[in-house]
Design a protein around this motif. Structure first.
Motif, PDB file in Angstrom:
ATOM      1  N   ARG A   6      17.260  -9.236  -3.082  1.00 32.53           N
ATOM      2  CA  ARG A   6      16.798  -8.457  -4.230  1.00 32.53           C
ATOM      3  C   ARG A   6      15.804  -7.406  -3.758  1.00 32.53           C
ATOM      4  O   ARG A   6      14.915  -7.681  -2.954  1.00 32.53           O
ATOM      5  N   LYS A   9      11.321  -5.862  -7.571  1.00 36.01           N
ATOM      6  CA  LYS A   9      11.461  -6.423  -8.914  1.00 36.01           C
ATOM      7  C   LYS A   9      12.661  -5.851  -9.660  1.00 36.01           C
ATOM      8  O   LYS A   9      12.835  -6.088 -10.853  1.00 36.01           O
ATOM      9  N   THR A  10      13.509  -5.079  -8.958  1.00 39.64           N
ATOM     10  CA  THR A  10      14.676  -4.477  -9.602  1.00 39.64           C
ATOM     11  C   THR A  10      15.767  -5.525  -9.806  1.00 39.64           C
ATOM     12  O   THR A  10      15.650  -6.667  -9.348  1.00 39.64           O
ATOM     13  N   ASP A  11      16.850  -5.110 -10.453  1.00 37.28           N
ATOM     14  CA  ASP A  11      18.026  -5.988 -10.524  1.00 37.28           C
ATOM     15  C   ASP A  11      19.090  -5.510  -9.531  1.00 37.28           C
ATOM     16  O   ASP A  11      20.290  -5.728  -9.727  1.00 37.28           O
ATOM     17  N   TYR A  13      20.724  -5.820  -5.864  1.00 37.50           N
ATOM     18  CA  TYR A  13      20.878  -6.768  -4.757  1.00 37.50           C
ATOM     19  C   TYR A  13      21.634  -6.072  -3.632  1.00 37.50           C
ATOM     20  O   TYR A  13      22.751  -5.587  -3.833  1.00 37.50           O
ATOM     21  N   ASP A 122      21.815   4.135  -9.020  1.00 34.34           N
ATOM     22  CA  ASP A 122      21.118   2.849  -8.961  1.00 34.34           C
ATOM     23  C   ASP A 122      19.623   3.015  -8.703  1.00 34.34           C
ATOM     24  O   ASP A 122      18.807   2.301  -9.291  1.00 34.34           O
ATOM     25  N   ARG A 152      18.955   3.136 -12.629  1.00 34.06           N
ATOM     26  CA  ARG A 152      18.657   1.714 -12.795  1.00 34.06           C
ATOM     27  C   ARG A 152      17.287   1.341 -12.238  1.00 34.06           C
ATOM     28  O   ARG A 152      16.722   0.318 -12.633  1.00 34.06           O
ATOM     29  N   ASP A 174       9.443   1.127  -8.783  1.00 31.48           N
ATOM     30  CA  ASP A 174      10.141  -0.027  -8.202  1.00 31.48           C
ATOM     31  C   ASP A 174      10.180  -0.003  -6.680  1.00 31.48           C
ATOM     32  O   ASP A 174      10.154  -1.056  -6.041  1.00 31.48           O
TER      33      ASP A 174
END
Length: 310
Positions: A6, A9-11, A13, A122, A152, A174
Motif C-alpha cells: 500500500r 494512506k492511499t488505496d 497497491y 491514480d 485518486r 498522500d
C-alpha cells in the motif's frame, strides 16, 4: 515477482519496484531516444508484474504520457496499472515557468487524461512549486479533482519541508516525491521524519545517483554529459565515492546480486518509503530492477550500508 504494498494512506497497491519513464519519449532529457524502444520498456514492465508507472507532462514534453497511454490501450491493462503523472510546467514566450494555480492544475489534469487515454489518474503530483500560489490552495484544487474522481491520490514533488507542511495543512497530501539517495541524504533531516509521522509515502527519485550507485563505473570512466561537472563524479570525491560503492559490492556478491539491487533494497528498508521508480532505457533493465525484490538485508547489513555513506 508480484508483491503489492500500500502506498502510504492511499488505496493504491503497487509493486514496490515501479518504473520511472523519463526515458520513454523524454526527448528533451535524453537525445536519440527511439520511441518504439520506450514502448517496449513499458510493455516489459507490465508483462513482468510492474504495475506502477511514473511519468510527467515535461517528459517529452507530452510524449511520455502519450506513449504510455498507447501501450496501456494496446494491452488492455489500464485497470491493473497505477499511473502517476505530474504537472506544473508551462511555456510562456518559449520559456518554462512553474504554475501551481488551481486553474492551471485543473487544466493540466484534463490534458494528461487525454494524453494517457484514461478517465482517471491514480496519482497526480504538483511537479515543482511556483513562487506565488499558497500550497494549500494548490492542493485544495487537487482535492476537488479527487472528489470528482479524476484523480485518486494527491502528490507533491520537489517541495521543501515548509512548502510540504503548508501543502498538507488539511492532511490531503498522500505522496511526496523528492531527490534522495545514499550520496544525497538531506531528506533524512526533516522530510523523511515528517512523511513518516504524517503517513505520507516518500518516493525517491535519482535513487542510483545518475548511475553512480549502480556499480558500473571505475576510476577510468569518463563522462561527456552533466555528470562531467558534478562534484559526485569529479576528482578525489569520485574516487572516494567509488570506494564506498565497492564496500556495497562485497555485500552484493555474497548474495549473488548486483550493487544496484542491494542499494534499492536498502531504500525499501527506510520508514515511509513504500516503492521505488528506477528508470530503464532498455527492456532488460526492467527485468534487472525487479531482482531487487529477491534481496533480504539483515539489520547488520542495513546498518553497515548506513555507516558507509554517513
Amino acid at each position: 515477482m508480484d508483491k503489492r504494498v500500500r502506498l502510504g494512506k492511499t488505496d493504491l497497491y503497487v509493486n514496490p519496484i515501479g518504473l520511472g519513464t523519463n526515458a520513454v519519449g523524454g526527448h528533451n532529457i535524453y537525445p536519440d531516444l527511439k520511441e518504439e524502444t520506450g514502448k517496449d520498456v513499458v510493455r516489459e514492465a507490465l508483462e513482468s508484474g510492474i504495475n506502477f508507472l511514473d511519468t510527467a507532462f515535461i517528459y517529452g514534453p507530452e510524449r511520455s504520457e502519450i506513449l504510455i497511454g498507447e501501450v496501456l490501450k494496446e494491452k488492455g491493462l489500464r485497470q491493473d496499472t497505477i499511473i502517476a503523472t505530474k504537472g506544473a510546467h508551462k511555456f510562456v514566450d518559449g520559456k518554462i515557468v512553474m504554475d501551481n494555480s488551481p486553474a492551471f492544475l485543473k487544466a493540466a489534469v484534463d490534458d494528461s487524461l487525454k494524453r494517457l487515454q484514461t478517465d482517471y489518474i491514480d496519482l497526480f503530483y504538483i511537479h515543482f512549486p511556483d513562487t506565488d500560489t499558497p500550497k494549500d490552495e494548490a492542493v485544495g484544487a487537487l482535492k476537488e479533482l479527487k472528489d470528482q474522481g479524476k484523480i485518486r491520490a494527491i502528490g507533491v514533488s520537489n517541495f521543501s519541508i515548509e512548502q510540504l507542511k503548508e501543502a498538507n495543512k488539511d492532511g490531503y497530501v498522500d505522496v511526496l516525491q523528492s531527490e534522495y539517495n545514499l550520496f544525497k541524504r538531506e531528506a533524512e533531516k526533516e522530510l523523511l521524519p515528517y512523511t513518516a509521522k504524517s503517513n505520507i509515502s516518500f518516493v525517491p527519485y535519482f535513487p542510483l545517483a545518475s548511475g553512480l550507485l549502480g556499480g558500473k563505473y571505475t576510476k577510468d570512466t569518463t563522462f561527456n554529459d552533466g555528470r562531467a561537472k558534478s562534484p559526485l563524479f569529479t576528482g578525489e570525491t569520485f574516487i572516494k565515492n567509488l570506494e564506498k560503492v565497492e564496500q556495497v559490492r562485497e555485500i552484493a556478491q555474497a548474495k549473488g546480486a548486483e550493487v544496484a539491487h542491494v542499494v534499492l533494497a536498502w531504500y525499501l528498508s527506510r520508514e515511509s518509503i513504500d516503492a521505488l521508480i528506477p528508470g530503464a532505457k532498455q527492456p532488460d533493465q526492467v527485468r534487472r530492477n525487479l531482482k531487487t525484490l529477491d534481496i533480504q538485508l539483515s539489520n547488520e547489513e542495513i546498518d553497515k550500508i548506513d555507516r558507509i555513506f554517513q
